[in-house]
Scaffold this motif. Sequence first.
Motif, PDB file in Angstrom:
ATOM      1  N   VAL A 126       0.619   3.752  -7.541  1.00 44.47           N
ATOM      2  CA  VAL A 126      -0.167   4.669  -8.358  1.00 44.47           C
ATOM      3  C   VAL A 126       0.453   4.702  -9.745  1.00 44.47           C
ATOM      4  CG1 VAL A 126      -1.072   7.002  -8.587  1.00 44.47           C
ATOM      5  CG2 VAL A 126      -0.669   6.040  -6.322  1.00 44.47           C
ATOM      6  N   HIS A 127      -0.035   3.850 -10.625  1.00 45.13           N
ATOM      7  CA  HIS A 127       0.470   3.759 -11.999  1.00 45.13           C
ATOM      8  C   HIS A 127      -0.671   3.950 -12.982  1.00 45.13           C
ATOM      9  CE1 HIS A 127       4.557   2.723 -11.136  1.00 45.13           C
ATOM     10  NE2 HIS A 127       4.235   1.645 -10.449  1.00 45.13           N
ATOM     11  N   LYS A 128      -0.325   4.181 -14.241  1.00 41.55           N
ATOM     12  CA  LYS A 128      -1.345   4.349 -15.272  1.00 41.55           C
ATOM     13  C   LYS A 128      -2.183   3.094 -15.423  1.00 41.55           C
ATOM     14  CE  LYS A 128       1.270   7.709 -17.964  1.00 41.55           C
ATOM     15  NZ  LYS A 128       1.978   7.985 -19.228  1.00 41.55           N
ATOM     16  N   GLU A 129      -1.541   1.939 -15.226  1.00 42.68           N
ATOM     17  CA  GLU A 129      -2.287   0.695 -15.391  1.00 42.68           C
ATOM     18  C   GLU A 129      -3.181   0.397 -14.194  1.00 42.68           C
ATOM     19  OE1 GLU A 129       0.966   0.962 -15.210  1.00 42.68           O
ATOM     20  OE2 GLU A 129       1.928  -0.661 -14.093  1.00 42.68           O
ATOM     21  N   GLY A 176      -7.522  14.047   3.010  1.00 43.01           N
ATOM     22  CA  GLY A 176      -6.656  13.554   4.073  1.00 43.01           C
ATOM     23  C   GLY A 176      -5.751  12.451   3.572  1.00 43.01           C
ATOM     24  N   PHE A 177      -5.245  11.652   4.506  1.00 42.24           N
ATOM     25  CA  PHE A 177      -4.371  10.532   4.167  1.00 42.24           C
ATOM     26  C   PHE A 177      -5.204   9.304   3.820  1.00 42.24           C
ATOM     27  CE2 PHE A 177      -1.683  13.169   6.885  1.00 42.24           C
ATOM     28  CZ  PHE A 177      -0.538  13.246   6.107  1.00 42.24           C
ATOM     29  N   PHE A 178      -4.743   8.539   2.840  1.00 41.20           N
ATOM     30  CA  PHE A 178      -5.385   7.292   2.475  1.00 41.20           C
ATOM     31  C   PHE A 178      -4.327   6.382   1.863  1.00 41.20           C
ATOM     32  CE2 PHE A 178      -5.763  10.261  -1.018  1.00 41.20           C
ATOM     33  CZ  PHE A 178      -5.433   9.527  -2.152  1.00 41.20           C
ATOM     34  N   ALA A 179      -4.704   5.146   1.599  1.00 40.44           N
ATOM     35  CA  ALA A 179      -3.759   4.173   1.036  1.00 40.44           C
ATOM     36  C   ALA A 179      -4.328   3.579  -0.244  1.00 40.44           C
ATOM     37  CB  ALA A 179      -3.471   3.074   2.047  1.00 40.44           C
ATOM     38  N   VAL A 180      -3.457   3.355  -1.218  1.00 38.53           N
ATOM     39  CA  VAL A 180      -3.875   2.717  -2.466  1.00 38.53           C
ATOM     40  C   VAL A 180      -2.975   1.511  -2.731  1.00 38.53           C
ATOM     41  CG1 VAL A 180      -4.824   4.815  -3.499  1.00 38.53           C
ATOM     42  CG2 VAL A 180      -2.429   4.251  -3.859  1.00 38.53           C
ATOM     43  N   SER A 181      -3.567   0.527  -3.414  1.00 40.50           N
ATOM     44  CA  SER A 181      -2.824  -0.683  -3.753  1.00 40.50           C
ATOM     45  C   SER A 181      -3.278  -1.164  -5.118  1.00 40.50           C
ATOM     46  CB  SER A 181      -3.072  -1.776  -2.710  1.00 40.50           C
ATOM     47  OG  SER A 181      -2.475  -2.996  -3.122  1.00 40.50           O
ATOM     48  N   ARG A 182      -2.340  -1.646  -5.923  1.00 37.95           N
ATOM     49  CA  ARG A 182      -2.683  -2.167  -7.247  1.00 37.95           C
ATOM     50  C   ARG A 182      -3.397  -3.516  -7.160  1.00 37.95           C
ATOM     51  NH1 ARG A 182       2.992  -1.799 -10.212  1.00 37.95           N
ATOM     52  NH2 ARG A 182       3.711  -1.921  -8.073  1.00 37.95           N
ATOM     53  N   PHE A 215       0.848  -1.191   0.000  1.00 35.62           N
ATOM     54  CA  PHE A 215       0.000   0.000   0.000  1.00 35.62           C
ATOM     55  C   PHE A 215       0.885   1.244   0.000  1.00 35.62           C
ATOM     56  CE2 PHE A 215      -2.854  -3.181   1.557  1.00 35.62           C
ATOM     57  CZ  PHE A 215      -4.111  -2.788   1.117  1.00 35.62           C
ATOM     58  N   GLU A 216       0.508   2.219  -0.812  1.00 37.65           N
ATOM     59  CA  GLU A 216       1.210   3.505  -0.838  1.00 37.65           C
ATOM     60  C   GLU A 216       0.378   4.531  -0.081  1.00 37.65           C
ATOM     61  OE1 GLU A 216       2.532   6.961  -4.041  1.00 37.65           O
ATOM     62  OE2 GLU A 216       2.310   4.888  -4.720  1.00 37.65           O
ATOM     63  N   LYS A 261     -12.330  -1.107  -5.125  1.00 39.64           N
ATOM     64  CA  LYS A 261     -11.444  -0.342  -6.002  1.00 39.64           C
ATOM     65  C   LYS A 261     -11.015   0.977  -5.355  1.00 39.64           C
ATOM     66  CE  LYS A 261     -13.511  -1.955 -10.347  1.00 39.64           C
ATOM     67  NZ  LYS A 261     -14.168  -1.515 -11.606  1.00 39.64           N
ATOM     68  N   GLU A 262     -11.808   1.431  -4.386  1.00 41.12           N
ATOM     69  CA  GLU A 262     -11.582   2.748  -3.810  1.00 41.12           C
ATOM     70  C   GLU A 262     -10.347   2.764  -2.906  1.00 41.12           C
ATOM     71  OE1 GLU A 262     -14.421   1.070  -3.603  1.00 41.12           O
ATOM     72  OE2 GLU A 262     -15.611   2.171  -5.083  1.00 41.12           O
ATOM     73  N   PRO A 263      -9.744   3.941  -2.745  1.00 42.05           N
ATOM     74  CA  PRO A 263      -8.664   4.079  -1.753  1.00 42.05           C
ATOM     75  C   PRO A 263      -9.163   3.678  -0.374  1.00 42.05           C
ATOM     76  CG  PRO A 263      -8.782   6.014  -3.154  1.00 42.05           C
ATOM     77  CD  PRO A 263      -9.992   5.192  -3.474  1.00 42.05           C
ATOM     78  N   MET A 264      -8.247   3.216   0.458  1.00 45.87           N
ATOM     79  CA  MET A 264      -8.626   2.721   1.774  1.00 45.87           C
ATOM     80  C   MET A 264      -8.061   3.632   2.869  1.00 45.87           C
ATOM     81  SD  MET A 264      -7.991  -1.326   1.127  1.00 45.87           S
ATOM     82  CE  MET A 264      -8.931  -1.837   2.549  1.00 45.87           C
ATOM     83  N   PRO A 265      -8.761   3.717   4.005  1.00 47.37           N
ATOM     84  CA  PRO A 265      -8.222   4.501   5.121  1.00 47.37           C
ATOM     85  C   PRO A 265      -6.989   3.814   5.697  1.00 47.37           C
ATOM     86  CG  PRO A 265     -10.168   3.289   5.809  1.00 47.37           C
ATOM     87  CD  PRO A 265     -10.043   3.092   4.328  1.00 47.37           C
TER      88      PRO A 265
END
Length: 202
Positions: free
Chosen positions: A181-184, A139-145, A117-118, A154-158
């Motif tokens: 966080v990539h184009k793909e 605010g702050f959140f986390a994303v993962s491919r 997670f980023e 699909k949504e960003p996570m807390p």
Amino acid sequence: MELYRGKSKKTGSWIIGTVVCMGNRAFALVSPNLEPERPAYNGMAMGCGLEDKGLTEKAYLAMEYGWEEALERYEEDFPIWEELEPETVTRCCDRHDVPGNVLFEGDVYRNPDNLLFEICYGKYMAFCPADKAWMESVGFFAVSRDVEELYQVKEPMPLGTTEDYAYLVGNVFDNPELSQVHKEADPGAAKGAAQPVLMPAT
């Protein structure tokens, strides 16, 4: 006061602390002195003091020389500001991982399900139970491919309590290949993560 970090333009090392941005440049305070003030030189009063006591025939010149010497010594402790690469200046999210590493946006951590997670900062969509609707938050959140396959979202996570589950593995500046966080990646998840260069208040 918020905590920031950024990479030194001179050495490439990370600096954590107070950051000020002016225009497109960012600076970190790297000395403990915050507000030094150079006192005004009152040559007339100081020169008269020496002359009246008969200490020297060139009282005014002597005092001016002494004053300049004093200021040089004073300015040795002047606050030192280190210039940073502005694109690396990021906020502390006021969280740490299980081993105790302080976390900043741009950091990448691994969770117990072995997903990366980023940490991002910006606008993202969050579900509000009271209104039973998705609403824009900041605010702050986390994303993962890889999060959709395992969690069906699909949504960003807390971030939640990262102290209980997260293990820092690096950051996207030193290890770009870790970026989630990539184009793909899903455009909806990455939308809020593509933030402009951070400019802390001056």
